[in-house]
Design a protein around this motif. Structure first.
Motif: not given
Length: 221
Positions: A11, A23, A25, A88
């Motif tokens: 991640q 984040s 994605e 993750n």
């Protein structure tokens, strides 16, 4: 120097010091990807909480936010750590334990003397926070406090967040007018005399954000 990136497992996270942590994605397995606002706590993003940070780092499965701006006020010596993320995954909260969530081990510390926080790096099991003129080490204690701080130096500091590199469990970094090593307990100067004078002349407020350190393994440098 306004951007910082880090990872917990696969991640990826990113931060812009004038925006908010995000984040990276996947979009339902499609080829395209997008940046998603990072939650401050369930149901509230960093943006809605009106919080920013200068640098975002990862250590173990925790995220670390260095240099905080909240509600229009800057706390350049303040550090937040998240609740640990799943493998993750994304930490579900940065909110310290309270009536709404007693299970959280997120928290924060205000470092005090040493100036503004510049950057942070893992060193074995600990997380080292470098300020303008101080080095603090965060050791995991595993209880409701999460992390315990110890101040190692109140004089040595880091010129820029990219100006430190880890080699075989030792940090080598550029300070104001010096190049130093740090093994988690002791700071040592690595240059002397004319080299030290040259370093003091070449690293200043104008060049500090362009200073960086790297490991040349081929030449053991």
């Amino acid at each position: 120097h306004l951007w910082s990136t880090c990872q917990i497992g696969a991640q990826v996270f990113m931060n812009h010091s004038e925006y908010y942590p995000m984040s990276w994605e996947d979009r339902d397995g499609a080829d395209d990807q997008f940046a998603k606002p990072l939650p401050w706590k369930p149901g509230q993003t960093w943006a809605y909480a009106n919080k920013r940070c200068k640098v975002l780092c990862a250590h173990k499965n925790f995220l670390w936010a260095l240099g905080i701006k909240e509600d229009g006020y800057t706390f350049s010596d303040k550090v937040h750590w998240s609740h640990p993320a799943e493998p993750n995954g994304i930490p579900y909260t940065w909110e310290p334990p309270g009536p709404d969530d007693l299970s959280s081990i997120a928290g924060y510390v205000t470092l005090g003397r040493g100036g503004a926080v510049v950057g942070g790096e893992s060193l074995r099991d600990s997380f080292v926070i470098y300020s303008d003129e101080a080095i603090n080490v965060m050791d995991f204690v595993g209880d409701a406090l999460g992390w315990r701080r110890r101040t190692v130096s109140s004089s040595a500091g880091l010129v820029g967040k990219e100006a430190v590199v880890e080699v075989n469990g030792i940090h080598y970094f550029i300070s104001r007018g010096d190049i130093l090593s740090f093994d988690g307990n002791t700071v040592q100067s690595l240059i002397h005399n004319r080299l030290k004078k040259r370093s003091a002349q070449s690293v200043n407020n104008e060049t500090r954000d362009r200073s960086w350190a790297a490991h040349n393994a081929v030449y053991n440098e």
